[in-house]
Design an enzyme around this catalytic site. Sequence first.
Site, PDB file in Angstrom:
ATOM      1  N   GLU A 110       0.766  -1.286  -0.045  1.00  0.00           N
ATOM      2  CA  GLU A 110      -0.040  -0.030  -0.070  1.00  0.00           C
ATOM      3  C   GLU A 110       0.939   1.357   0.007  1.00  0.00           C
ATOM      4  O   GLU A 110       0.890   2.079   1.047  1.00  0.00           O
ATOM      5  CB  GLU A 110      -1.084  -0.162   1.103  1.00  0.00           C
ATOM      6  N   GLU A 140      -4.656  -8.380  -1.531  1.00  0.00           N
ATOM      7  CA  GLU A 140      -5.104  -8.591  -0.321  1.00  0.00           C
ATOM      8  C   GLU A 140      -6.537  -8.236  -0.109  1.00  0.00           C
ATOM      9  O   GLU A 140      -6.933  -7.157  -0.720  1.00  0.00           O
ATOM     10  CB  GLU A 140      -4.010  -7.736   0.761  1.00  0.00           C
TER      11      GLU A 140
END
Length: 578
Positions: free
Chosen positions: A255, A374
Site C-alpha cells: 500500500e 490482499e
Amino acid sequence: MSGISILAFVMIYILSYGYYVVASVESARDEWNFESVNLNVDLSRVLKKVNERFLSVAIDASLVAEEKFMYLLTTCYTSRMLSRTGKWSDSRTHKENNPGHTQALRLSPKLRTLAKALTPAFLRFGGTRQDFMTFNPTFLHSNENHKNSVFDADDICERLELPPLLEKRLKQEWTLQEILLDKEDLQGKYRSVKFTECAVDLLYSFTNCSGLDLIFGLNELLRTSGNSWDSSNARTLLQYCESKQYSMSWELGNEPNSYEKKAGIRVDGYQLGQDFVQLRKILQESKLYRNTGLYGPDISQPRDHRRDLLEGFLESGAEAIDACTWHHYYVNGRDTSLEDFLDPEVLNTLALKTHEVMETIELTSPGKKVWLGETSSAYGGGAKGLSDTFVAGFMWLDKLGLGAKLGLDVLIRQVLIGSGTYHLVDENLDPLPDYWLSVLYKRLVGPEVLSIEAFSILGKTKRVRVYLHCTNKKSTSYKSGAVTLFALNLSKGLARISVPVTISNSTGEAFLLQSEQPGEEGLYSKSVKLNGEVLKMVDERTLPTLQGTPLPAGEHLRLPGYSFAFYVLSEAQALACR
C-alpha cells in the site's frame, strides 16, 4: 380439513421439494412466503478463466513482529530455539545435547492439515509491517556452507511436531501481542522489526510442506538519499534463500499510497515503477529466481476516483511485474454493522472499484493479469464479532463469484492466521465458517466462469445472488460437462430458484451452508452446518467428509433464508465444460 390432513399435506410438500429442509412448523410456513427467482444461463462458452490458485491466502507480516510467534507454524533450530519451558536458548546447546540435529523443524500438524486443504494456492507473506522489517542474518551463509543443507521436504515434513505445552503458551502470548499490534494500528506508529534466517526457514518449511506457493513481501521503505529503493538488504535475503534453494515469488512494498501517513515518506508512482524494475534486474541475475513471479504494486483501492499513483507505476514498471495487484475491503471494521454485511449495494462496490482499476491497467498495459493481492470484509483488522462469524461468508462467497466474473485472476484472502478478526482459523487453530466455505469452493468450483443472471418479478434480484462455473475436474469425480452453481440468500425468507430447462433434467448434489443457530442471531455464530451437520475437525490431522445431499432432477432449487449453497449439476452436459 382435519389436523392430520394438514400435517400430511405439509409432509408431502416437504418430501417433494425439501431434500435439505427441516420438517418444522416454521419451515412449513416459509413454503408459502418465498422469493421466486428465474435464471438465464449460457453453457456454450467460457466467459472468463481464472488462475487455478484463484482462491489464495495470506499470513500477515505482523506474525514476525516477534520472531517467536513464527513457531506457531513450525519450530526450527537454526541459530536459536525455544525450549520446552518457552525460553530462548542457543542452538549450540541444543546440538550438544542432541547430536545430529543441525536443523530440526517441527510442524503444527493441525495448521498444516488446514492449509493443505486449500491447495493449490499462493501464500502471501506481507502486509503493513513488511515495510518495517529488515533481514538480520545471525551469520552469513555461503553456497559452500549450504550445499549439504538444501531444503529436504520429505525429511523435514515428517519430523516431530511442536510440543503441546509450548504451543499452548505461544497461543496465550499471541493474544497479548494482538493487543499491542492493534494499538500500533490505531496510532499509525510502527516499530522497526528484524528477522533472522530462522523466520525464513519456518515460513518456507510451512508453505512447502503444506503444498502452498510462497510470495514473500520485501521492504520498500528502505530508501537511499535520492529516494530510490535501497536493495542491499533484499539482496542479502535473496542470496540466503537461493543458497537454500527456496523456490518462491516476490512482492515489493505494501500500500505505497499510505507511506506518507505511516512513515513520513512519499514515493510517487513513476519512482515506484523504477524500484520494481531494479528488483526485476536483481532477480534476473539469479539462476533460481530469473523467471520467478514478481507482483505489485499492492495499492489500496481507489478513493475519490484517483488513479495517479497506479498510472505512474504502470508507465515505468508494468513490464517488471507478472500481475498487477491491488487491495480491496468493503467497509471500515471500526464502524460497520451487520446490515452492511448483508447489503447488496455494499457488495456491488467491488464491481465499481474493479472497473476503475482495470480501466487504468488496460489503457497502460493491456492484457496484464489483475489480482486482489490482499482482500477481506473490513479493513482495520476486520470487524469484531462480524468478520470471523457466519455472516462474513456472504461477503466472501460473493467476492469469489463476482471477482471471477469481473476477470480478476487471483484473490488473496487476508488472513489464514494472524492478527485481526478476519482470519480463517482462530487462535486455537480451529476453522471458522469462512474456512469451510473456502474448502468447499476449492473442491467444487473450477476456473471456468460461465454466464448466469438471476431475475425476480421486479427485474434483477438483489437479495439472491448466483454464480456459475464448470465443476472442478481435478478434485472431483463428476462427469465431464458438469457445472457448479453457487448462490447466496441475503434475506431471511426462502428463495425458490427456477432452473432453466437446459439443466433442469440434471441430477447432482447440494451443499447447503447454514449457521448453527436459526434466524438473525445465528449470523453471529462461529460455527457452520453443512446439510444440517456442524462442521468440525475429526482430529488434529483429519477434516470431516464434506458430503453433499442428492439433488433430484427438477425445475426448482430451494435456498433457505440467510444461507448459501453449492449445487453441482453433474449431468448438465455443458459444452463449455467438456
